[in-house]
Structure formats: C-alpha cells, structure tokens
Scaffold this motif. Sequence first.
Motif, PDB file in Angstrom:
ATOM      1  N   SER A 127       0.852  -1.182   0.000  1.00 45.81           N
ATOM      2  CA  SER A 127       0.000   0.000   0.000  1.00 45.81           C
ATOM      3  C   SER A 127       0.886   1.230   0.000  1.00 45.81           C
ATOM      4  N   LEU A 151       1.755   1.585 -11.279  1.00 46.26           N
ATOM      5  CA  LEU A 151       0.824   1.425 -10.163  1.00 46.26           C
ATOM      6  C   LEU A 151      -0.597   1.806 -10.545  1.00 46.26           C
ATOM      7  N   ILE A 152      -0.731   2.734 -11.491  1.00 44.41           N
ATOM      8  CA  ILE A 152      -2.065   3.180 -11.887  1.00 44.41           C
ATOM      9  C   ILE A 152      -2.644   2.304 -12.987  1.00 44.41           C
ATOM     10  N   ASP A 153      -1.864   1.363 -13.449  1.00 42.83           N
ATOM     11  CA  ASP A 153      -2.321   0.482 -14.521  1.00 42.83           C
ATOM     12  C   ASP A 153      -3.331  -0.524 -13.992  1.00 42.83           C
ATOM     13  N   LEU A 154      -4.221  -0.951 -14.881  1.00 41.09           N
ATOM     14  CA  LEU A 154      -5.243  -1.915 -14.482  1.00 41.09           C
ATOM     15  C   LEU A 154      -4.623  -3.212 -13.976  1.00 41.09           C
ATOM     16  N   GLN A 171      -1.944  -3.637 -12.301  1.00 39.26           N
ATOM     17  CA  GLN A 171      -1.516  -3.480 -10.913  1.00 39.26           C
ATOM     18  C   GLN A 171      -2.703  -3.552  -9.962  1.00 39.26           C
ATOM     19  N   ARG A 172      -3.793  -2.952 -10.365  1.00 45.33           N
ATOM     20  CA  ARG A 172      -4.979  -2.991  -9.518  1.00 45.33           C
ATOM     21  C   ARG A 172      -5.512  -4.421  -9.370  1.00 45.33           C
ATOM     22  N   GLU A 173      -5.464  -5.168 -10.474  1.00 46.56           N
ATOM     23  CA  GLU A 173      -5.893  -6.562 -10.412  1.00 46.56           C
ATOM     24  C   GLU A 173      -4.966  -7.360  -9.504  1.00 46.56           C
ATOM     25  N   THR A 174      -3.673  -7.110  -9.622  1.00 45.78           N
ATOM     26  CA  THR A 174      -2.701  -7.799  -8.775  1.00 45.78           C
ATOM     27  C   THR A 174      -2.961  -7.498  -7.304  1.00 45.78           C
ATOM     28  N   LYS A 175      -3.257  -6.243  -6.999  1.00 44.59           N
ATOM     29  CA  LYS A 175      -3.533  -5.860  -5.619  1.00 44.59           C
ATOM     30  C   LYS A 175      -4.762  -6.596  -5.086  1.00 44.59           C
ATOM     31  N   THR A 176      -5.761  -6.745  -5.923  1.00 41.66           N
ATOM     32  CA  THR A 176      -6.972  -7.461  -5.524  1.00 41.66           C
ATOM     33  C   THR A 176      -6.642  -8.911  -5.162  1.00 41.66           C
TER      34      THR A 176
END
Length: 438
Positions: A303, A340-343, A345-350
């Motif tokens: 985070s 980090l703002i790429d989709l 990365q967001r999927e990975t974070k999920t």
Amino acid sequence: MVNRANHRVWLAGGLLCAAALVLADLSVPSAAEVPQGEQAGSAAPAAAPAFPVASSARLAGDGKQTRFILDLDRKIDFRAFALADPYRVVVDIPQVNFQLAAGTGATGRGLVKAFRYGLVMPGGSRIVFDLTGPAKIANSYVLDAANGQPPRLVLDLEEVDRASFTQSLAPSERPELKPTIAETSTATIPPVTSAALPPIAVADPRPLIVIDPGHGGIDNGTQSGGATEKTLVLEFGLALRDRIEKSGKYRVVMTRTDDTFIPLNDRVKVARTQAAALFVSIHADALPRREGDAQGATIYTLSDKASDAEAERLADAENKADAIGGVNLGDEPTEVADILIDLAQRETKTFSNRFARMLMTEMKSTVRMHKNPLKSAGFRVLKAPDVPSVLVELGYVSNKGDLEHLVSESWRNKTVGSMAQAIDAFFAKRLATVGPAK
C-alpha cells in the motif's frame, strides 16, 4: 493462468563475472601502527580451506583518522568505495570464512559507528562500515605475512567535509553492486542456487510460487537470544517449499536457499522473470524495548499509505536492507511508480488482498496471530506489478513466547501446513475465476 515462459533470467549472472583489481598503495606501516593479531590456522589441516579465513577484526584511531585491520590466513584482492546518505564505506572481497569473535563490529570507534560483514553472493563477501560522518578512504592495502604475523587487510579512513566527500562521488564514479571476486578460482565458487534461476519449462502448466526468505548474508535481520531472523526464516522457507512441492500441484522457486544476501529489487525480479503466480516473503519482526511488547503473526500487503504506525516502521526497516548490504539506494525503478495506476496493478492488488485474507483464515486456527493480523505498507519487496505478493511476519523474536515458537519444529510444521492449505484455496478459487483460456 498466464505463463510468460519466454522470459530469460539474467539475475545475478553478471555478479559472478568480476575482474581482478590492482591493489592500492602497498606502503607498510610500522610495527607500532599495526596492532598484534593471532595467526589463523594454528592447527595444520589436512587440506587448505576452500575459502580464505578471517580470524580477527578491529578498529584503531579517533574521529579524525580511523584504521580497520582484518587478519587473514592468506592475501586477497579487494575493492573499497564510499557511499553517502547514509555515510558508508563498503569493502568487497572474495568469499571469506569469517571466524570472528561474537559481537565483532557491533560497536565502533572514531569515524566508524559500527560495521557488519558476511556473504553477499556466492563467491563474494562484503564488509560495510556505518560512518559517523563524511570520510574518505585515505589508504587501503593488504600486508604480506611477516614476523609471525598473518596477512592483513588495512583500511585507513580520514575525516573530510561534505563538499569534499560529494566531489569524490561524481556520478560517473559511483559504484553499483559489482562485487570483486578477483583472481578467485572458479573451483572454489559454489554453484548459484538462489538467484541464477533456469528458464521456465514451457510444457509445465503448474502455477509457480516464489518463496522469499528475508535478509541473508551480510544482513542478519532482527536478532534475539542468539537466534537471527535470516536463519529462522530460511529454515521456514525451505520447509514450506518442501511441503508445497510434495503436493505436486505447483512449481516452487526460492529467492535464496543459503546464507546469501539478495538485494530487494533482485528478489522482485526473480518473481517477474519467472512469471510467478504468487510471491510470499517470510520475515520475523522485533520491537525495540522502548516500544513495549507484541506477539503473533501478521500478514502484509502493498500500500502507498501504511495501515498504521507499526506497519510504517516495519516497512521502513525492511526497505533499508539494501543499505545494510552497501547498495546505493539513489536509483529507484521508475517502472513501479508508472505502472501502479495500470489496471494490471490494480488486479494484482486485488489478488494479493484475497490471498492475505485466505492466509489469515487458515493460519488463525493453528498459529497465534497479531491483534491486527492484516496490515499494509510500502514494502519494496512487494512491488512486482503483475505478481500477487504478501509479506508474512511469523512472529516477534523480541517476544519470548513467539521466539519459542519460531525455533520449534513442531510449530513450524503446523504453520507450514496452514500456509499450504491457504495456497490450495487461493489457486482453486483463482483458477476457477480465470478459467482454462489463458
């Protein structure tokens, strides 16, 4: 499951190709200037040791000039350089068997606050000096054995001002992590088993899991009661690897399988170049005495903003591992910030958060958990933009009860079992979600 099988792993390849160096000024100090030391190898072994032996290390001098002396059983080549912010001096040498007294380097003298030493990669060792302020390497050399005294590596430091120090660190001259394995026979260098990894076999569709035992080599991590974090987490990581591989469902890669220092970014590269489906970093925390006591396992995800002050403290401490190893931290990879703002990365974070919750569910039935078991912070080792990643703090070595668990084989087996179950649950759900198309 995406399988980037064409990635080639070049990690650490360059690290094993070091050139021989010409030693610095070999002027020999007087007998009064060089403190006495015990000669290594008093008992004649049947064969010469595989690596040079360092038997004693000490500091002399004051806040203007400070000398470091390392007693050896044979002459070695070396490379020394300074780094700023924080002020450090790094000495790279061939792999050495350090047989120094317990506590050596914990306290300093003169320009040196403290120093640490250890294996930094197969075939290469490193000594890192934490300085009280800017200082230059005034002289450095290796003495021949003479008059009953062993060969010695000598390093002379001299106080300078900030401006002079900065001028000596011109961008073109700033050293990166390029250890010197000068004139070291390849026969004495063990094969690289932790960082130089083979390409992925195209025919194997099983998910690949990277297990990352924290710290290693020159970086001991936390310590308590004679136990070091680097040893505890390596033993746990190897046990977890064996349990996962035994199922036959997954392929497993370790970032290190021995007492070797691996820079943080290289740990991330192992996961990315191997097209990992999951990255699990293993650690064991400790609290300073002034901060009281804490206990139990904690699971961290990445985070930008730490979930609490303790998470922020831990991330700051873990992110300094490269500084401990003498790495210049000035060049941060821009790819992480950009992506980090790429989709993706967001999927990975999920997926990272999903696995963290599953892991907590499985572990809490067999392992004592922290009162706040799920946290997040800016750990550099978790910044692979396309690999779900978690960092597991198994417990606090500063807590007597946790330390007893950490050194217990029975506790380790139970904890490994619960983590293996969480991995099964994670991939069962993820493969069902992704489907066979990829």
